[in-house]
Each structure stands twice: as C-alpha cells, then as structure tokens.
Design a protein around this motif. Structure first.
Motif, mmCIF file in Angstrom:
data_model
loop_
_atom_site.group_PDB
_atom_site.id
_atom_site.type_symbol
_atom_site.label_atom_id
_atom_site.label_comp_id
_atom_site.label_asym_id
_atom_site.label_seq_id
_atom_site.Cartn_x
_atom_site.Cartn_y
_atom_site.Cartn_z
ATOM 1 N N HIS A 1 7.802 -52.520 8.253
ATOM 2 C CA HIS A 1 8.274 -51.428 8.839
ATOM 3 C C HIS A 1 6.872 -50.987 9.723
ATOM 4 C CE1 HIS A 1 9.876 -47.444 9.221
ATOM 5 N NE2 HIS A 1 8.538 -46.985 9.098
ATOM 6 N N THR B 1 7.066 -40.413 1.292
ATOM 7 C CA THR B 1 8.071 -41.232 1.742
ATOM 8 C C THR B 1 7.190 -42.610 1.997
ATOM 9 O OG1 THR B 1 7.621 -40.376 3.991
ATOM 10 C CG2 THR B 1 9.620 -39.403 2.811
ATOM 11 N N VAL B 2 6.835 -43.096 0.744
ATOM 12 C CA VAL B 2 5.816 -44.211 0.996
ATOM 13 C C VAL B 2 6.334 -45.604 1.524
ATOM 14 C CG1 VAL B 2 6.011 -45.260 -1.344
ATOM 15 C CG2 VAL B 2 3.862 -45.315 -0.238
ATOM 16 N N GLY C 1 7.450 -48.732 3.178
ATOM 17 C CA GLY C 1 6.595 -50.134 3.280
ATOM 18 C C GLY C 1 5.136 -49.759 3.123
ATOM 19 N N GLY C 2 4.577 -48.513 2.993
ATOM 20 C CA GLY C 2 3.224 -48.474 2.691
ATOM 21 C C GLY C 2 2.285 -48.410 3.876
ATOM 22 N N GLY C 3 2.765 -48.363 4.969
ATOM 23 C CA GLY C 3 1.941 -48.439 6.186
ATOM 24 C C GLY C 3 1.093 -47.255 6.434
ATOM 25 N N HIS C 4 1.680 -46.110 6.405
ATOM 26 C CA HIS C 4 0.824 -44.737 6.444
ATOM 27 C C HIS C 4 -0.346 -44.991 5.328
ATOM 28 C CE1 HIS C 4 4.054 -43.216 8.991
ATOM 29 N NE2 HIS C 4 3.064 -42.928 9.921
ATOM 30 N N ASP D 1 8.842 -42.761 -3.680
ATOM 31 C CA ASP D 1 10.126 -42.991 -2.705
ATOM 32 C C ASP D 1 11.364 -43.089 -3.321
ATOM 33 O OD1 ASP D 1 10.061 -44.620 0.456
ATOM 34 O OD2 ASP D 1 11.944 -44.889 -0.745
ATOM 35 N N ALA D 2 12.424 -42.844 -2.853
ATOM 36 C CA ALA D 2 13.741 -42.936 -3.681
ATOM 37 C C ALA D 2 14.017 -44.204 -3.878
ATOM 38 C CB ALA D 2 14.757 -42.196 -3.087
ATOM 39 N N SER E 1 11.255 -41.875 -7.191
ATOM 40 C CA SER E 1 11.872 -40.674 -7.268
ATOM 41 C C SER E 1 12.331 -40.030 -5.846
ATOM 42 C CB SER E 1 11.185 -39.507 -7.795
ATOM 43 O OG SER E 1 11.639 -38.105 -7.959
ATOM 44 N N ASN E 2 13.255 -39.152 -5.892
ATOM 45 C CA ASN E 2 13.608 -38.195 -4.705
ATOM 46 C C ASN E 2 12.188 -37.220 -4.580
ATOM 47 O OD1 ASN E 2 14.398 -36.057 -3.112
ATOM 48 N ND2 ASN E 2 16.250 -37.340 -3.102
ATOM 49 N N PHE E 3 11.636 -37.075 -3.574
ATOM 50 C CA PHE E 3 10.621 -35.982 -3.201
ATOM 51 C C PHE E 3 11.171 -34.687 -3.525
ATOM 52 C CE2 PHE E 3 11.481 -36.627 1.634
ATOM 53 C CZ PHE E 3 12.223 -35.426 1.542
ATOM 54 N N ASP F 1 7.533 -38.854 6.087
ATOM 55 C CA ASP F 1 8.060 -39.728 7.237
ATOM 56 C C ASP F 1 9.418 -39.971 7.045
ATOM 57 O OD1 ASP F 1 8.267 -41.452 9.190
ATOM 58 O OD2 ASP F 1 7.177 -43.137 8.360
ATOM 59 N N GLY G 1 13.703 -39.992 6.801
ATOM 60 C CA GLY G 1 14.856 -40.885 7.245
ATOM 61 C C GLY G 1 14.728 -42.233 6.692
ATOM 62 N N GLN H 1 15.166 -50.830 5.414
ATOM 63 C CA GLN H 1 16.435 -50.497 5.066
ATOM 64 C C GLN H 1 17.694 -50.722 5.821
ATOM 65 O OE1 GLN H 1 15.091 -46.584 4.106
ATOM 66 N NE2 GLN H 1 15.150 -46.760 1.899
ATOM 67 N N MET I 1 19.788 -44.246 -0.654
ATOM 68 C CA MET I 1 18.389 -44.920 -0.663
ATOM 69 C C MET I 1 18.071 -45.125 -2.242
ATOM 70 S SD MET I 1 16.570 -42.054 1.780
ATOM 71 C CE MET I 1 17.108 -41.924 3.593
HETATM 72 C C1 LIG Z 1 10.486 -44.003 7.572
HETATM 73 S S1 LIG Z 1 10.352 -44.536 5.952
HETATM 74 C C2 LIG Z 1 8.586 -44.408 5.587
HETATM 75 C C3 LIG Z 1 7.743 -45.369 6.063
HETATM 76 C C4 LIG Z 1 6.346 -45.245 5.541
HETATM 77 N N1 LIG Z 1 5.786 -44.131 6.194
HETATM 78 C C5 LIG Z 1 5.686 -46.551 5.992
HETATM 79 O O1 LIG Z 1 4.589 -46.586 6.770
HETATM 80 O O2 LIG Z 1 6.072 -47.688 5.835
HETATM 81 C C6 LIG Z 1 11.190 -43.491 5.076
HETATM 82 C C7 LIG Z 1 11.099 -43.610 3.553
HETATM 83 O O3 LIG Z 1 11.537 -42.607 2.926
HETATM 84 C C8 LIG Z 1 12.363 -42.615 1.784
HETATM 85 N N2 LIG Z 1 12.958 -41.315 1.553
HETATM 86 C C9 LIG Z 1 13.814 -40.760 2.224
HETATM 87 N N3 LIG Z 1 14.096 -39.615 1.867
HETATM 88 C C10 LIG Z 1 13.661 -39.468 0.672
HETATM 89 C C11 LIG Z 1 13.581 -38.572 -0.286
HETATM 90 N N4 LIG Z 1 14.171 -37.305 -0.151
HETATM 91 N N5 LIG Z 1 12.753 -38.864 -1.437
HETATM 92 C C12 LIG Z 1 12.044 -39.978 -1.471
HETATM 93 N N6 LIG Z 1 12.145 -40.986 -0.625
HETATM 94 C C13 LIG Z 1 12.830 -40.767 0.508
HETATM 95 C C14 LIG Z 1 13.099 -43.689 2.294
HETATM 96 O O4 LIG Z 1 13.773 -44.375 1.171
HETATM 97 C C15 LIG Z 1 12.227 -44.733 3.225
HETATM 98 O O5 LIG Z 1 11.880 -45.696 2.182
#
Ligand SMILES: C[S@@+](CC[C@H](N)C(=O)[O-])C[C@H]1O[C@@H](n2cnc3c(N)ncnc32)[C@H](O)[C@@H]1O
Length: 314
Positions: free
Chosen positions: A14, A38-39, A41-44, A62-63, A87-89, A110, A112, A117, A137
């Motif tokens: 990602h 919203t970790v 793929g861990g890029g940020h 991350d959920a 977990s859900n955030f 971050d 969505g 996914q 998710m």
């Molecule tokens: C856009 S991606 C993040 C990409 C990340 N910043 C990277 O650099 O790889 C969004 C991530 O947030 C997670 N996510 C979205 N809503 C969430 C929530 N309410 N709680 C936990 N994780 C959530 C999704 O499962 C997804 O893996």
C-alpha cells in the motif's frame, strides 16, 4: 496480535498517501511516542519510526488482522520500538491507557481501506473484483454487506445509501436490490446497479453504493466521531493529531470537530452571555486541508481524493 489468514498478499503493498506532508506535520523526534490508529501496511508508521530514531516508540492499531500481519513484517526491524494491536481505533484511549502509552506526541488516522484490502476479491471491498459481499475490516464483526443488502427494509436501505454514499438515486437502487434478492457476491450487486442506473457519468455506478455499504458495515463515521475527543485527551500539550480522509463525510466531521474544539465558547450565537463553559483544546494547523500534488495523484490514483487536516493540542 494478528490471527492467521488465507488472504495475505505479502508482495502487494500500500503506497502511503501524503507521506512527506504527514511527517512534516507530526515532526517526529527521538524519544517521542506516536500512535498510528490505522497502521495498515505500515508505510506511514515506518516513516515515523525512522524519523524518531533511535528510540521513538510507535503504537500501531488496525481492525484488520491481515493488515497487521503485513505491518508486522515491514516493521520487524524496529524491534521493541513498535507495539501492534488488533482493534477498532474506537478503543484508542483504553488501548493507550492499558499500555501506559500516553501522553503521545503525535497521532495519525489514515482513514478508509487500503490497496491491499481492495486487491483481495475475497474481502468484498472492490466493485472491480468478484467476491463475497463482505466488506468487514474486522472479520469478527457480526454483520457483512450481504446482511445489509438482503435484510434491510427498502426504505432503510435507501436511507443508508443516501446518508453514507450521498447517492441521489438511492431509492431506485434500493428497490432494484430488493427485487434481485438474495445477493451474495459483489459481481451480482454490480450487475444490479448497472441495470438500475446505467453507466452514464464519470464515476462508476457502483462507487457510491459500495462506499455506503462499507461505511455502514464498519460503522466508520461512528468510530471517527468517537475517537477524535479521545485523541485530544491523550495528546501531550503541543502534540499533533493528523487525519487523512477520502470523502466529504469524513472530512466534514474532522473539520467541524477541529473548529468546535478550537473555540472557547460554543454557545449559540444568540446567547447574550456564555453559559457553556467550553474551553478551546486545540489550534488548527491546516486552515485548508493539505492535498496531494499532481505528481502524487498521477503516481497513486488512490490519493486523488485525500485531504489531510492537522490540529495541535494546546
Ligand atoms: C488507508 S489504510 C492505512 C494505510 C497506512 N497508513 C499505510 O501507510 O500502510 C487504512 C487502514 O485503516 C484500517 N481502519 C479503518 N478504519 C479503522 C478503524 N475504525 N479502526 C481500526 N482500523 C481501521 C483499515 O483496516 C486499513 O488497514
């Protein structure tokens, strides 16, 4: 931590959106604590950990257990500097509290779905790939998109499409879906949508319906609304909250939260004297949202609608 899964695509990555701007805003330094809510793929997260070397700490949430597996591999080299939690955030404050991981210097959401996914047909997120109508998710959630599509009364389904997809043809679509029940795959739903509304216009006829179902399945707006005040509570004074949103419903929510919490008094304008006792808790750093450059949009089409808003705790 993450459970095992069948869908993992270790070679599919990602591309983090607005990467340099996020780092410039969070200004990570050694010794500081960060939360990536919203970790993915861990890029940020990798960027934050590199910038806060040698001893900055990151709590990644991350959920999605599959996303966490990818993040774990990517971030392995940082060893004890990272903690990953599935977990859900919406549980942000509790998770940080349980680990004594606050006050923090920066928090990132971050929002969505990730490209990972979207790329896995079996997750049901993409209208371009045929798969089960799932869209969860967190696979532990009770209700899938199929449950909503097949069980909701037509009026409730139309309301959902209107509210979360801003779909003007919500009623027509809801009626077409009800007439085609049961629907179990994304491919069949797309066929129904194309039959119901045709293929005119710039955006694919399934875009808004898929967005609405995904938001509803994961209660995305509810989680965002609930987590913003939690984030402000666990930030250190001067710490920053950065939120990247991908559609107007999310962006509006963040914008209004920042505006309200940047004001001392939030009484209605016709009140002669203040009775709310509200005190500003933040300073808005981005008067206008930061958006990707033309070059980033060209290289990463998923970034096209991204908006970054940042606030600093007073
Ligand atoms: C856009 S991606 C993040 C990409 C990340 N910043 C990277 O650099 O790889 C969004 C991530 O947030 C997670 N996510 C979205 N809503 C969430 C929530 N309410 N709680 C936990 N994780 C959530 C999704 O499962 C997804 O893996």
């Amino acid at each position: 931590m993450a459970s095992s899964s069948n869908h993992l695509q270790p070679n599919y990555t990602h591309e983090p959106v607005l990467f340099q701007k996020v780092l410039a805003m969070l200004k990570p330094e050694s010794g500081q604590h960060f939360i990536d809510g919203t970790v993915g793929g861990g890029g940020h997260a990798q960027g934050i950990l590199e910038a806060s070397a040698p001893d900055g700490q990151l709590l990644g949430i991350d959920a999605d257990p599959e996303a966490l597996q990818v993040a774990q591999v990517r971030l392995e080299a940082f060893g004890p500097r990272i903690t990953l939690v599935q977990s859900n955030f919406i549980r942000l404050e509790e998770i940080a509290g349980q680990r004594g991981f606050y006050p923090v210097h920066g928090i990132l959401f971050d929002l969505g779905v990730s490209s990972m996914q979207l790329s896995v047909a079996a997750r049901g997120f993409s209208f371009q790939r045929n798969g089960p109508l799932d869209m969860r998710m967190d696979p532990g959630l009770q209700k899938t998109a199929a449950d909503l599509v097949n069980d909701l009364p037509v009026k409730e389904l139309a309301d959902l499409l209107w509210r979360y997809g801003e779909e003007r043809r919500a009623r027509r679509i809801a009626q077409a879906i009800a007439a085609a029940r049961p629907l179990t795959t994304t491919g069949k739903l797309v066929e129904v949508l194309i039959r119901a509304v045709g293929r005119r216009g710039r955006i694919h006829p399934a875009t808004r319906t898929f967005q609405a179902l995904r938001i509803a399945v994961n209660d995305e707006l509810g989680a965002l609304e609930a987590v913003l005040p939690q984030a402000m509570r666990i930030l250190a004074p001067g710490g920053r909250l950065a939120v990247i949103s991908f559609h107007s419903l999310e962006d509006r929510l963040v914008k209004w939260f920042f505006r309200q919490e940047a004001r001392d008094c939030i009484c209605p304008p016709d009140m002669p004297i203040c009775s709310c006792g509200h005190r500003a808790v933040l300073r808005i750093v981005t008067r206008r949202p930061e958006v990707p450059s033309a070059m980033e949009k060209a290289g990463n089409p998923r970034s096209r609608s991204a908006k970054l808003r940042v606030a600093e705790k007073l």
